[in-house]
Design an enzyme around this catalytic site. Structure first.
Site: not given
Length: 210
Positions: A93-96, A134, A162, A164
């Site tokens: 995940c690019e956010h976390h 995703q 996920h 995250c």
């Protein structure tokens, strides 16, 4: 920013950042969470994490579409759906920077040529081994097959867990996200999509997922 400019910036950044700087950053993170990066159990951790991230993000070093260019034309006359189900993948995940673990399901309707099934799996890995969301991963896989193979249609469905969401925040263990993208005939023909869904259900996907 266009793709070529983004790649140029990545290459420039890769030249500027040394392995030692990456390992120092990881030590800083360990200190920030309350650890001692110089205790025995953590001495090699910065080196291991740096090496692991190169593996997690190996997709940046390739154009995943390249694997699709070697095709077989001896399937001329075959115009039915080609379906490859349950392609396992791991992404991040690019956010976390937390894992995304799931399966991709791909279908396409060939026009005169087909691609080796292992190439479809490699295509999934090529895009998955990047920092992702995703929805974008699903789109990239379907679009690549459509652009390179030029089939009558492409379908891609991804189901994934996920971490995250599983290990932080709302902590909903077991929840899975389903995304889909359709190209060509799959986009316009509702009956064709239903046939694809049915083939997936025959492999015991979760009831009511679609």
């Amino acid at each position: 920013m266009d793709t070529s400019a983004a790649k140029a910036n990545l290459e420039k950044l890769d030249r500027q950042v040394t392995r030692e700087e990456v390992e120092d950053a990881i030590r800083t993170l360990l200190i920030w969470v309350g650890e001692d990066p110089y205790r025995e159990g953590l001495l090699e951790t910065p080196k291991r994490v740096a090496k692991a991230f190169k593996e997690y993000c190996a997709g940046y070093a390739m154009d995943p579409r390249d694997v699709l260019y070697r095709t077989f034309e001896d399937a001329v006359g075959y115009e039915d759906m080609v379906v490859l189900r349950h392609i396992p993948f791991e992404s991040m995940c690019e956010h976390h920077l937390a894992p995304i673990v799931g399966n991709a399901h791909i279908a396409y309707i060939p026009v005169g040529r087909v691609v080796g099934i292992s190439k479809l799996a490699r295509l999934v890995d090529g895009y998955a081994r990047r920092l992702q969301i995703q929805e974008r991963l699903t789109f990239e896989i379907a679009q690549a097959i459509g652009e390179v193979l030029k089939p009558k249609g492409v379908a891609c469905i991804i189901e994934a867990e996920h971490f995250c969401m599983k290990c932080r925040g709302v902590r909903k263990n077991g929840s899975r996200l389903t995304t889909s993208h359709f190209v060509g005939a799959f986009s316009s023909d509702h009956g064709l999509r239903q046939e694809f869904y049915q083939r997936l259900r025959c492999e015991a996907l979760p009831t009511g997922a679609y």
